[in-house]
Design a protein around this motif. Structure first.
Motif, mmCIF file in Angstrom:
data_model
loop_
_atom_site.group_PDB
_atom_site.id
_atom_site.type_symbol
_atom_site.label_atom_id
_atom_site.label_comp_id
_atom_site.label_asym_id
_atom_site.label_seq_id
_atom_site.Cartn_x
_atom_site.Cartn_y
_atom_site.Cartn_z
ATOM 1 N N LYS A 79 0.677 -1.332 -0.023
ATOM 2 C CA LYS A 79 -0.070 0.051 -0.003
ATOM 3 C C LYS A 79 0.881 1.319 -0.149
ATOM 4 C CE LYS A 79 -3.767 -2.293 2.109
ATOM 5 N NZ LYS A 79 -3.210 -3.715 2.384
ATOM 6 N N GLU A 80 2.145 1.131 0.344
ATOM 7 C CA GLU A 80 2.930 2.214 0.376
ATOM 8 C C GLU A 80 3.238 2.869 -1.093
ATOM 9 O OE1 GLU A 80 4.621 4.113 2.754
ATOM 10 O OE2 GLU A 80 3.514 2.769 4.179
ATOM 11 N N LEU A 81 3.030 1.966 -2.267
ATOM 12 C CA LEU A 81 3.218 2.466 -3.529
ATOM 13 C C LEU A 81 1.975 3.472 -3.910
ATOM 14 C CD1 LEU A 81 4.319 -0.779 -5.288
ATOM 15 C CD2 LEU A 81 5.393 1.463 -5.058
ATOM 16 N N TRP A 82 0.795 3.029 -3.319
ATOM 17 C CA TRP A 82 -0.618 3.541 -3.769
ATOM 18 C C TRP A 82 -0.654 5.172 -3.749
ATOM 19 C CZ3 TRP A 82 -4.949 0.285 -1.187
ATOM 20 C CH2 TRP A 82 -4.636 -1.112 -1.582
ATOM 21 N N HIS A 83 0.034 5.777 -2.906
ATOM 22 C CA HIS A 83 -0.206 7.270 -2.693
ATOM 23 C C HIS A 83 0.280 8.039 -3.943
ATOM 24 C CE1 HIS A 83 3.909 7.222 -1.202
ATOM 25 N NE2 HIS A 83 4.003 8.282 -1.416
ATOM 26 N N ALA A 84 1.183 7.226 -4.657
ATOM 27 C CA ALA A 84 2.026 8.051 -5.583
ATOM 28 C C ALA A 84 1.029 8.399 -6.891
ATOM 29 C CB ALA A 84 3.341 7.479 -6.056
ATOM 30 N N PRO A 85 0.426 7.096 -7.429
ATOM 31 C CA PRO A 85 -0.556 7.620 -8.398
ATOM 32 C C PRO A 85 -1.658 8.215 -8.110
ATOM 33 C CG PRO A 85 -0.169 5.135 -7.992
ATOM 34 C CD PRO A 85 0.797 5.904 -7.248
ATOM 35 N N VAL A 86 -2.188 7.806 -6.837
ATOM 36 C CA VAL A 86 -3.495 8.569 -6.268
ATOM 37 C C VAL A 86 -2.996 10.110 -6.192
ATOM 38 C CG1 VAL A 86 -4.907 8.712 -4.454
ATOM 39 C CG2 VAL A 86 -4.490 6.528 -5.251
ATOM 40 N N GLY A 87 -1.972 10.308 -5.724
ATOM 41 C CA GLY A 87 -1.393 11.787 -5.419
ATOM 42 C C GLY A 87 -1.426 12.479 -6.914
ATOM 43 N N ALA A 88 -1.036 11.635 -7.940
ATOM 44 C CA ALA A 88 -0.942 12.530 -9.119
ATOM 45 C C ALA A 88 -2.361 12.883 -9.673
ATOM 46 C CB ALA A 88 -0.378 11.651 -10.280
ATOM 47 N N TYR A 89 -3.411 11.804 -9.474
ATOM 48 C CA TYR A 89 -4.844 11.935 -9.523
ATOM 49 C C TYR A 89 -5.407 13.305 -8.750
ATOM 50 C CZ TYR A 89 -9.642 11.373 -9.879
ATOM 51 O OH TYR A 89 -10.964 11.565 -9.993
ATOM 52 N N VAL A 90 -4.917 13.240 -7.643
ATOM 53 C CA VAL A 90 -5.400 14.401 -6.966
ATOM 54 C C VAL A 90 -5.039 15.519 -7.403
ATOM 55 C CG1 VAL A 90 -5.405 15.186 -4.394
ATOM 56 C CG2 VAL A 90 -5.731 12.730 -4.936
ATOM 57 N N ALA A 91 -3.565 15.676 -7.637
ATOM 58 C CA ALA A 91 -2.594 16.976 -8.249
ATOM 59 C C ALA A 91 -3.601 17.509 -9.396
ATOM 60 C CB ALA A 91 -1.401 16.559 -8.550
ATOM 61 N N GLU A 92 -3.995 16.661 -10.436
ATOM 62 C CA GLU A 92 -4.652 17.020 -11.344
ATOM 63 C C GLU A 92 -6.049 17.547 -10.983
ATOM 64 O OE1 GLU A 92 -5.716 15.487 -16.003
ATOM 65 O OE2 GLU A 92 -4.860 14.036 -14.498
ATOM 66 N N HIS A 93 -6.754 16.617 -10.430
ATOM 67 C CA HIS A 93 -8.295 17.051 -10.328
ATOM 68 C C HIS A 93 -8.712 17.722 -9.226
ATOM 69 C CE1 HIS A 93 -8.350 13.290 -12.731
ATOM 70 N NE2 HIS A 93 -9.270 13.887 -13.417
ATOM 71 N N ASN A 94 -7.812 17.634 -7.967
ATOM 72 C CA ASN A 94 -8.170 18.786 -7.040
ATOM 73 C C ASN A 94 -7.346 19.958 -7.021
ATOM 74 O OD1 ASN A 94 -9.391 16.145 -6.243
ATOM 75 N ND2 ASN A 94 -8.956 16.383 -4.132
ATOM 76 N N PHE A 95 -5.969 19.969 -7.284
ATOM 77 C CA PHE A 95 -5.288 21.134 -7.615
ATOM 78 C C PHE A 95 -5.125 21.737 -8.896
ATOM 79 C CE2 PHE A 95 -4.524 18.945 -3.420
ATOM 80 C CZ PHE A 95 -4.121 19.843 -2.491
ATOM 81 N N GLY A 96 -5.741 21.065 -9.899
ATOM 82 C CA GLY A 96 -5.655 21.826 -11.135
ATOM 83 C C GLY A 96 -4.222 21.823 -11.831
ATOM 84 N N VAL A 97 -3.350 20.668 -11.619
ATOM 85 C CA VAL A 97 -1.970 20.685 -12.134
ATOM 86 C C VAL A 97 -2.347 19.899 -13.653
ATOM 87 C CG1 VAL A 97 0.187 19.579 -12.096
ATOM 88 C CG2 VAL A 97 -0.782 20.486 -10.077
ATOM 89 N N THR A 98 -1.807 20.640 -14.688
ATOM 90 C CA THR A 98 -1.999 19.991 -16.024
ATOM 91 C C THR A 98 -0.705 19.745 -16.554
ATOM 92 O OG1 THR A 98 -1.969 22.296 -16.757
ATOM 93 C CG2 THR A 98 -4.258 21.352 -16.432
ATOM 94 N N ASP A 99 0.627 20.052 -15.954
ATOM 95 C CA ASP A 99 1.677 19.643 -16.659
ATOM 96 C C ASP A 99 1.917 18.236 -16.588
ATOM 97 O OD1 ASP A 99 4.541 19.393 -16.703
ATOM 98 O OD2 ASP A 99 4.903 21.426 -16.338
ATOM 99 N N SER A 100 1.968 17.649 -17.416
ATOM 100 C CA SER A 100 1.903 15.998 -17.523
ATOM 101 C C SER A 100 3.395 15.559 -17.040
ATOM 102 C CB SER A 100 1.986 15.573 -18.981
ATOM 103 O OG SER A 100 2.950 15.974 -19.838
ATOM 104 N N GLY A 101 4.458 16.510 -16.997
ATOM 105 C CA GLY A 101 5.798 16.133 -16.630
ATOM 106 C C GLY A 101 5.843 16.107 -15.039
ATOM 107 N N VAL A 102 5.110 17.216 -14.364
ATOM 108 C CA VAL A 102 4.895 17.229 -12.882
ATOM 109 C C VAL A 102 4.030 15.949 -12.583
ATOM 110 C CG1 VAL A 102 3.839 18.739 -11.205
ATOM 111 C CG2 VAL A 102 5.526 19.582 -12.864
#
Length: 191
Positions: A79-102
């Motif tokens: 489960k220690e792995l899960w937060h990274a892809p979930v974090g990318a999802y949250v960055a895009e959908h909750n924080f509006g990050v659109t930079d694919s590299g970030v």
């Protein structure tokens, strides 16, 4: 969302100890970005958000993995792995990050991947070696990072793989693929 609001929102998602880690990753990401020719602001943005979901309940992360089409094989691993892809999802959908590299740097900061970008490498390495980290081999990783981004990252992956083996845990295939890819490219560069 401006930087200060983002920082406050991310800080609210984690305990103080993890926030200190995040500050260390931010500082180290900017330093590595300057050292290796990457945009420091983009590196800092990825670092701010890299652990945004780290302390979410497992059920909440699992729901996002299942419902949002994230790689389902993650659910078979630590489960220690899960937060990274979930974090990318949250960055895009909750924080509006659109930079694919970030977003990718957030997504792969725990596992790595083949053909890692320089941004991927910087955030992953900063997470390994930020000033608050203290584990056997971290000083060697820091020393290597002074000159060789890839060699330092290989040492980081070696440390993770050794730790997982000692714990009797499964190793996520992307981590092995990332390490092997970095080794192959480092050997090709030396020839």
């Amino acid at each position: 969302m401006n930087r200060d609001d983002m920082i406050a929102a991310v800080q609210a998602e984690m305990p103080e100890r993890r926030w200190k880690h995040t500050l260390g990753v931010m500082e180290t990401s900017v330093l590595l970005a300057r050292r290796f020719g990457e945009d420091p602001e983009r590196a800092e943005l990825a670092a701010i958000l890299h652990d945004v979901a780290k302390y979410w309940q497992t059920s909440r992360m699992e729901a996002i993995i299942r419902e949002e089409g994230l790689p389902p094989d993650l659910l078979k691993y630590d489960k220690e792995l899960w937060h990274a892809p979930v974090g990318a999802y949250v960055a895009e959908h909750n924080f509006g990050v659109t930079d694919s590299g970030v977003l990718d740097a957030i997504r792969y900061h725990t596992s790595g991947r083949e053909d890692m970008t320089r941004m991927d490498k910087i955030v992953c390495l900063a997470d390994y070696m930020e000033p608050g980290r203290d584990f056997p081999g971290v000083e060697r990783i820091r020393e290597l990072s002074g000159q060789h981004l890839e060699k330092a990252l290989i040492a980081g992956f070696d440390s993770t793989i050794t730790h997982l083996l000692a714990q009797g845990k499964r190793i996520y295939p992307l981590t092995i693929a990332a390490r092997n890819d970095l080794l192959l490219k480092a050997r090709e560069a030396e020839q």
